[in-house]
Design a protein around this motif. Structure first.
Motif, PDB file in Angstrom:
ATOM      1  N   PHE A 217       0.832  -1.195   0.000  1.00 27.29           N
ATOM      2  CA  PHE A 217       0.000   0.000   0.000  1.00 27.29           C
ATOM      3  C   PHE A 217       0.869   1.249   0.000  1.00 27.29           C
ATOM      4  CE2 PHE A 217      -1.995   3.461   2.393  1.00 27.29           C
ATOM      5  CZ  PHE A 217      -3.043   3.741   1.530  1.00 27.29           C
ATOM      6  N   ILE A 218       0.544   2.166  -0.892  1.00 30.60           N
ATOM      7  CA  ILE A 218       1.209   3.462  -0.950  1.00 30.60           C
ATOM      8  C   ILE A 218       0.120   4.522  -0.892  1.00 30.60           C
ATOM      9  CG2 ILE A 218       2.675   4.997  -2.316  1.00 30.60           C
ATOM     10  CD1 ILE A 218       3.716   2.444  -3.728  1.00 30.60           C
ATOM     11  N   SER A 219       0.249   5.448   0.038  1.00 35.96           N
ATOM     12  CA  SER A 219      -0.723   6.540   0.151  1.00 35.96           C
ATOM     13  C   SER A 219      -0.434   7.583  -0.925  1.00 35.96           C
ATOM     14  CB  SER A 219      -0.647   7.184   1.529  1.00 35.96           C
ATOM     15  OG  SER A 219       0.588   7.855   1.681  1.00 35.96           O
ATOM     16  N   LEU A 220      -1.429   8.409  -1.206  1.00 38.22           N
ATOM     17  CA  LEU A 220      -1.228   9.478  -2.182  1.00 38.22           C
ATOM     18  C   LEU A 220      -0.108  10.419  -1.737  1.00 38.22           C
ATOM     19  CD1 LEU A 220      -1.994  10.794  -4.860  1.00 38.22           C
ATOM     20  CD2 LEU A 220      -3.815  12.011  -3.654  1.00 38.22           C
ATOM     21  N   PRO A 221      -0.058  10.849  -0.454  1.00 39.33           N
ATOM     22  CA  PRO A 221       1.062  11.708  -0.049  1.00 39.33           C
ATOM     23  C   PRO A 221       2.435  11.041  -0.237  1.00 39.33           C
ATOM     24  CG  PRO A 221      -0.703  11.872   1.556  1.00 39.33           C
ATOM     25  CD  PRO A 221      -1.067  10.755   0.608  1.00 39.33           C
ATOM     26  N   SER A 222       2.526   9.742   0.032  1.00 34.17           N
ATOM     27  CA  SER A 222       3.791   9.033  -0.175  1.00 34.17           C
ATOM     28  C   SER A 222       4.140   8.949  -1.663  1.00 34.17           C
ATOM     29  CB  SER A 222       3.721   7.626   0.413  1.00 34.17           C
ATOM     30  OG  SER A 222       3.590   7.681   1.801  1.00 34.17           O
ATOM     31  N   PHE A 223       3.123   8.721  -2.473  1.00 29.39           N
ATOM     32  CA  PHE A 223       3.320   8.671  -3.924  1.00 29.39           C
ATOM     33  C   PHE A 223       3.831  10.021  -4.424  1.00 29.39           C
ATOM     34  CE2 PHE A 223       1.377   8.858  -8.294  1.00 29.39           C
ATOM     35  CZ  PHE A 223       2.163   7.883  -8.873  1.00 29.39           C
ATOM     36  N   LEU A 224       3.207  11.100  -3.977  1.00 29.45           N
ATOM     37  CA  LEU A 224       3.630  12.441  -4.380  1.00 29.45           C
ATOM     38  C   LEU A 224       5.046  12.736  -3.898  1.00 29.45           C
ATOM     39  CD1 LEU A 224       0.308  14.356  -3.683  1.00 29.45           C
ATOM     40  CD2 LEU A 224       1.230  13.703  -5.920  1.00 29.45           C
ATOM     41  N   ALA A 225       5.372  12.328  -2.674  1.00 29.83           N
ATOM     42  CA  ALA A 225       6.717  12.551  -2.136  1.00 29.83           C
ATOM     43  C   ALA A 225       7.759  11.788  -2.942  1.00 29.83           C
ATOM     44  CB  ALA A 225       6.768  12.139  -0.669  1.00 29.83           C
ATOM     45  N   SER A 226       7.410  10.597  -3.429  1.00 29.19           N
ATOM     46  CA  SER A 226       8.361   9.814  -4.219  1.00 29.19           C
ATOM     47  C   SER A 226       8.685  10.518  -5.539  1.00 29.19           C
ATOM     48  CB  SER A 226       7.835   8.401  -4.474  1.00 29.19           C
ATOM     49  OG  SER A 226       6.832   8.385  -5.467  1.00 29.19           O
ATOM     50  N   ILE A 227       7.735  11.265  -6.066  1.00 25.85           N
ATOM     51  CA  ILE A 227       7.966  12.014  -7.307  1.00 25.85           C
ATOM     52  C   ILE A 227       9.010  13.097  -7.049  1.00 25.85           C
ATOM     53  CG2 ILE A 227       6.916  13.582  -8.990  1.00 25.85           C
ATOM     54  CD1 ILE A 227       4.273  11.930  -8.487  1.00 25.85           C
ATOM     55  N   GLU A 228       8.855  13.793  -5.943  1.00 27.42           N
ATOM     56  CA  GLU A 228       9.815  14.842  -5.581  1.00 27.42           C
ATOM     57  C   GLU A 228      11.193  14.259  -5.292  1.00 27.42           C
ATOM     58  OE1 GLU A 228       9.322  18.167  -5.722  1.00 27.42           O
ATOM     59  OE2 GLU A 228       7.361  17.661  -6.556  1.00 27.42           O
ATOM     60  N   ALA A 229      11.226  13.098  -4.645  1.00 24.43           N
ATOM     61  CA  ALA A 229      12.495  12.471  -4.272  1.00 24.43           C
ATOM     62  C   ALA A 229      13.203  11.870  -5.480  1.00 24.43           C
ATOM     63  CB  ALA A 229      12.257  11.394  -3.213  1.00 24.43           C
ATOM     64  N   GLY A 230      12.427  11.539  -6.509  1.00 17.21           N
ATOM     65  CA  GLY A 230      13.021  10.954  -7.708  1.00 17.21           C
ATOM     66  C   GLY A 230      13.320   9.479  -7.589  1.00 17.21           C
ATOM     67  N   ASP A 231      12.733   8.829  -6.603  1.00 17.46           N
ATOM     68  CA  ASP A 231      12.980   7.404  -6.382  1.00 17.46           C
ATOM     69  C   ASP A 231      11.643   6.680  -6.368  1.00 17.46           C
ATOM     70  OD1 ASP A 231      14.330   5.059  -5.884  1.00 17.46           O
ATOM     71  OD2 ASP A 231      14.453   5.412  -3.715  1.00 17.46           O
ATOM     72  N   PRO A 232      11.257   6.031  -7.476  1.00 17.58           N
ATOM     73  CA  PRO A 232       9.925   5.426  -7.523  1.00 17.58           C
ATOM     74  C   PRO A 232       9.810   4.177  -6.663  1.00 17.58           C
ATOM     75  CG  PRO A 232      11.140   4.837  -9.481  1.00 17.58           C
ATOM     76  CD  PRO A 232      12.007   5.803  -8.702  1.00 17.58           C
ATOM     77  N   PRO A 233       8.708   4.053  -5.949  1.00 16.01           N
ATOM     78  CA  PRO A 233       8.431   2.795  -5.262  1.00 16.01           C
ATOM     79  C   PRO A 233       7.997   1.755  -6.305  1.00 16.01           C
ATOM     80  CG  PRO A 233       6.598   4.295  -5.011  1.00 16.01           C
ATOM     81  CD  PRO A 233       7.676   5.044  -5.748  1.00 16.01           C
ATOM     82  N   PRO A 234       7.853   0.486  -5.909  1.00 15.41           N
ATOM     83  CA  PRO A 234       7.307  -0.500  -6.862  1.00 15.41           C
ATOM     84  C   PRO A 234       5.884  -0.085  -7.241  1.00 15.41           C
ATOM     85  CG  PRO A 234       8.189  -1.574  -4.899  1.00 15.41           C
ATOM     86  CD  PRO A 234       8.202  -0.108  -4.634  1.00 15.41           C
ATOM     87  N   LEU A 235       5.633   0.024  -8.528  1.00 20.64           N
ATOM     88  CA  LEU A 235       4.340   0.535  -9.005  1.00 20.64           C
ATOM     89  C   LEU A 235       3.795  -0.324 -10.139  1.00 20.64           C
ATOM     90  CD1 LEU A 235       5.352   4.300  -9.311  1.00 20.64           C
ATOM     91  CD2 LEU A 235       3.915   3.307  -7.517  1.00 20.64           C
TER      92      LEU A 235
END
Length: 99
Positions: A2-20
């Motif tokens: 599970f990935i929350s929307l805030p975590s998903f958005l933060a991953s975009i800023e960090a430049g490191d994608p979670p498994p999607l």
């Protein structure tokens, strides 16, 4: 996973994608400015979620005829609201579906 929307958005800023999933990866890449990479994620996929992301990408590109085709394949009406709102709607729905 599970990935929350805030975590998903933060991953975009960090430049490191979670498994999607493919459609979420497409949205992630699009948000990072990689429209071509995003399109490659969903171009050959036929599931409704990928078709929805595909429709959004063609709408963003300005290819409205093609976007309408993909909205129909996704079983969704064409979106006419702001692109940013549609992106968030799709992301939230896909993340919720994977929860």
């Amino acid at each position: 996973m599970f990935i929350s929307l805030p975590s998903f958005l933060a991953s975009i800023e960090a430049g490191d994608p979670p498994p999607l999933s493919a459609p979420l990866r497409a949205l992630w890449l699009d948000a990072r400015g990689d429209w071509d990479g995003a399109h490659k994620c969903v171009d050959a996929r036929e599931d409704k979620q990928s078709c929805w992301a595909h429709a959004y990408l063609h709408r963003k590109e300005g290819d409205l005829w093609n976007a309408r085709y993909w909205y129909a394949r996704a079983g969704r009406p064409p979106c006419e609201g702001p692109l940013e709102e549609e992106w968030r709607e799709i992301a939230a729905a896909l993340l919720a579906a994977e929860a």
